[in-house]
Scaffold this motif. Sequence first.
Motif, short mmCIF file in Angstrom:
data_model
loop_
_atom_site.label_atom_id
_atom_site.label_comp_id
_atom_site.label_asym_id
_atom_site.label_seq_id
_atom_site.Cartn_x
_atom_site.Cartn_y
_atom_site.Cartn_z
N ASP A 1 0.85 -1.20 0.00
CA ASP A 1 0.00 0.00 0.00
C ASP A 1 0.88 1.25 0.00
OD1 ASP A 1 -2.30 -1.48 0.08
OD2 ASP A 1 -2.78 -1.05 2.18
N ILE A 2 0.37 2.29 -0.62
CA ILE A 2 1.07 3.58 -0.58
C ILE A 2 0.34 4.48 0.41
CG2 ILE A 2 1.75 5.63 -1.90
CD1 ILE A 2 1.77 3.81 -4.40
N LEU A 3 1.04 4.90 1.44
CA LEU A 3 0.46 5.72 2.49
C LEU A 3 0.87 7.17 2.29
CD1 LEU A 3 1.31 3.46 5.56
CD2 LEU A 3 -0.61 3.26 3.98
N ILE A 4 -0.12 8.05 2.26
CA ILE A 4 0.16 9.48 2.16
C ILE A 4 0.13 10.04 3.57
CG2 ILE A 4 -0.54 11.68 1.15
CD1 ILE A 4 -1.89 10.04 -1.08
N VAL A 5 1.31 10.43 4.04
CA VAL A 5 1.50 10.82 5.44
C VAL A 5 1.84 12.30 5.54
CG1 VAL A 5 2.90 10.38 7.49
CG2 VAL A 5 2.30 8.49 5.97
N ILE A 6 1.26 12.99 6.53
CA ILE A 6 1.58 14.38 6.78
C ILE A 6 2.03 14.54 8.22
CG2 ILE A 6 -0.82 14.98 7.36
CD1 ILE A 6 -0.28 17.76 6.14
N GLY A 7 3.05 15.38 8.42
CA GLY A 7 3.52 15.61 9.78
C GLY A 7 4.86 16.31 9.81
N ALA A 8 5.40 16.46 11.01
CA ALA A 8 6.73 17.05 11.16
C ALA A 8 7.76 16.08 10.59
CB ALA A 8 7.01 17.34 12.62
N VAL A 9 8.79 16.62 9.98
CA VAL A 9 9.82 15.78 9.35
C VAL A 9 10.44 14.82 10.36
CG1 VAL A 9 12.04 15.81 8.17
CG2 VAL A 9 10.31 17.51 7.58
N VAL A 10 10.72 15.31 11.56
CA VAL A 10 11.35 14.44 12.58
C VAL A 10 10.42 13.29 12.96
CG1 VAL A 10 12.89 16.19 13.53
CG2 VAL A 10 10.56 16.00 14.42
N ASP A 11 9.12 13.56 13.00
CA ASP A 11 8.16 12.51 13.35
C ASP A 11 7.99 11.49 12.23
OD1 ASP A 11 7.70 13.62 15.85
OD2 ASP A 11 6.08 14.91 15.11
N ILE A 12 7.99 11.99 10.99
CA ILE A 12 7.91 11.08 9.84
C ILE A 12 9.12 10.16 9.81
CG2 ILE A 12 7.92 10.93 7.31
CD1 ILE A 12 6.28 13.54 7.29
N ASN A 13 10.29 10.71 10.12
CA ASN A 13 11.51 9.89 10.16
C ASN A 13 11.42 8.82 11.24
OD1 ASN A 13 12.67 11.36 8.10
ND2 ASN A 13 13.80 12.72 9.46
N LYS A 14 10.84 9.16 12.39
CA LYS A 14 10.67 8.18 13.48
C LYS A 14 9.73 7.07 13.04
CE LYS A 14 11.33 11.46 17.29
NZ LYS A 14 10.63 12.23 18.36
N LEU A 15 8.65 7.45 12.35
CA LEU A 15 7.70 6.47 11.84
C LEU A 15 8.39 5.51 10.87
CD1 LEU A 15 4.79 5.39 11.26
CD2 LEU A 15 4.63 7.16 9.51
N GLU A 16 9.16 6.08 9.98
CA GLU A 16 9.83 5.25 8.96
C GLU A 16 10.83 4.30 9.62
OE1 GLU A 16 12.31 5.70 4.77
OE2 GLU A 16 11.71 7.49 5.89
N ASP A 17 11.58 4.78 10.61
CA ASP A 17 12.55 3.94 11.30
C ASP A 17 11.87 2.78 12.02
OD1 ASP A 17 14.66 5.51 10.50
OD2 ASP A 17 14.71 6.72 12.34
N ALA A 18 10.67 3.04 12.57
CA ALA A 18 9.99 2.03 13.38
C ALA A 18 9.22 1.00 12.56
CB ALA A 18 9.05 2.72 14.36
N LEU A 19 8.54 1.46 11.51
CA LEU A 19 7.56 0.57 10.86
C LEU A 19 7.85 0.22 9.40
CD1 LEU A 19 4.19 1.94 12.30
CD2 LEU A 19 5.44 -0.11 12.97
N PHE A 20 8.85 0.82 8.82
CA PHE A 20 9.09 0.55 7.39
C PHE A 20 10.35 -0.25 7.19
CE2 PHE A 20 6.01 3.86 7.40
CZ PHE A 20 5.25 3.64 6.27
#
Length: 221
Positions: free
Chosen positions: A199-218
């Motif tokens: 799936d392609i997820l369109i995500v909005i947020g602070a850059v630092v938070d997006i990076n944390k998300l990517e590190d944890a779940l991708f």
Amino acid sequence: MKKQFAVIGLGRFGGSICKSLSEQGMEVLAIDTDEDKVNNYSSIVTHAVVADGADENALRSLGIRNFDHVIVAIGENIQASILTTLILDELGVKHITVKAQNDYHEKVLNKIGAHKVVHPERDMGVRIAHNIVSKNVLDYLELSKDYSIVELIAGEKMNNKSLIELNIRAKYGVNIMAIKRDGNINVSPYGTEKILSGDILIVIGAVVDINKLEDALFDKD
């Protein structure tokens, strides 16, 4: 009624805008001082004329103030870009978008009447860099220095888990605006919506938070 656009400057950026607007069925006036460039776009746009964007009389004669939106896509000549923008503002053009060469150029443009300033080369560089660095990132749009919208490809860590289970907003401070799957897009998905690998997820947020998300779940590999 179709919206009327005028594009001043037919380099790669201005030419690309002309083509895209024309493909969307808009009325487009293409303007450049180079006759060869004008001839190249004469069969693509509604009208193409040889004129100097920094010549107030020329712009008046073209009825530029009647256009819904004017894009100043002048290349390296910053002086011409600034003067053209100033004239357009004085003539009362409703919406002016201008291509900037650098941050200083942008500051001047904002002060003299530009409604929107774009940095196509810089912005494309940012998008490409993010795409190269992470295999999860399909597209990247910088909203400000600190906030972005990113398209991420879901991997196995998220497969068959609902948004409620993943609790992404609470854990990482970002929002999933939409999910793309098999050519369809689900905007503002419910918490019960399950994410599938790919799936392609369109995500909005602070850059630092997006990076944390990517590190944890991708997936990294």
